[in-house]
Design a protein around this motif. Structure first.
Motif, short mmCIF file in Angstrom:
data_model
loop_
_atom_site.label_atom_id
_atom_site.label_comp_id
_atom_site.label_asym_id
_atom_site.label_seq_id
_atom_site.Cartn_x
_atom_site.Cartn_y
_atom_site.Cartn_z
N SER A 73 0.32 12.17 -9.26
CA SER A 73 -0.40 13.41 -8.98
C SER A 73 0.50 14.63 -9.15
O SER A 73 0.09 15.65 -9.70
N VAL A 109 0.84 -1.21 0.00
CA VAL A 109 0.00 0.00 0.00
C VAL A 109 0.87 1.26 0.00
O VAL A 109 0.56 2.23 -0.70
N THR A 110 1.96 1.23 0.74
CA THR A 110 2.87 2.38 0.77
C THR A 110 3.46 2.63 -0.61
O THR A 110 3.53 3.78 -1.07
N GLN A 111 3.86 1.57 -1.30
CA GLN A 111 4.40 1.73 -2.65
C GLN A 111 3.34 2.26 -3.61
O GLN A 111 3.63 3.10 -4.46
N GLN A 112 2.09 1.77 -3.47
CA GLN A 112 1.01 2.27 -4.32
C GLN A 112 0.75 3.74 -4.04
O GLN A 112 0.54 4.53 -4.98
N ASN A 113 0.76 4.14 -2.77
CA ASN A 113 0.55 5.55 -2.42
C ASN A 113 1.66 6.42 -2.96
O ASN A 113 1.42 7.54 -3.43
N THR A 114 2.89 5.91 -2.89
CA THR A 114 4.03 6.67 -3.42
C THR A 114 3.88 6.88 -4.92
O THR A 114 4.06 7.99 -5.43
N SER A 157 1.10 6.83 -6.62
CA SER A 157 -0.03 7.73 -6.84
C SER A 157 0.37 9.19 -6.58
O SER A 157 -0.01 10.08 -7.34
N ALA A 158 1.15 9.41 -5.53
CA ALA A 158 1.60 10.78 -5.23
C ALA A 158 2.51 11.30 -6.34
O ALA A 158 2.41 12.47 -6.74
N GLU A 159 3.37 10.45 -6.87
CA GLU A 159 4.26 10.86 -7.96
C GLU A 159 3.45 11.17 -9.22
O GLU A 159 3.73 12.16 -9.91
#
Length: 103
Positions: free
Chosen positions: A50, A39-44, A46-48
């Motif tokens: 965005s 999940v942390t990798q997915q959030n990272t 997604s943030a990149e």
């Protein structure tokens, strides 16, 4: 003597059972940590994405401003206000056009 051997054998059995339970608990913790990592990798990612989209949008907005400046010289973006990050952002771009309603 037989009684003491039986007690030791029972204790060894209990230790073995507790060790298996601990191993299962550690396995579940490892699964949870793996899920958190995913999940942390997915959030990272997604943030990149965005951030890249925001940068592209900003660039496109600047290109649009550059295209409109010759059409509306001295009118576009002459008002400004602070955005949520404390930067100065363009205000009502219709502010200087005769008959345009100000917000």
């Amino acid at each position: 003597m037989v009684e003491e051997i039986t007690k030791v054998s029972d204790l060894i059995g209990e230790i073995a059972t507790a060790s298996q339970e601990q191993a299962q608990g550690i396995s579940q913790i490892n699964i949870g940590v793996g899920q958190i990592d995913t999940v942390t990798q997915q959030n990272t990612a997604s943030a990149e994405e965005s951030a890249a989209a925001a940068e592209q949008l900003s660039s496109q907005a600047e290109q649009l401003r550059a295209m409109l400046r010759p059409v509306y010289p001295g009118i576009l973006f002459h008002h400004s206000y602070p955005d949520t990050f404390g930067r100065t952002a363009p205000g009502n771009w219709l502010g200087g056009i005769a008959g345009a309603k100000k917000q």
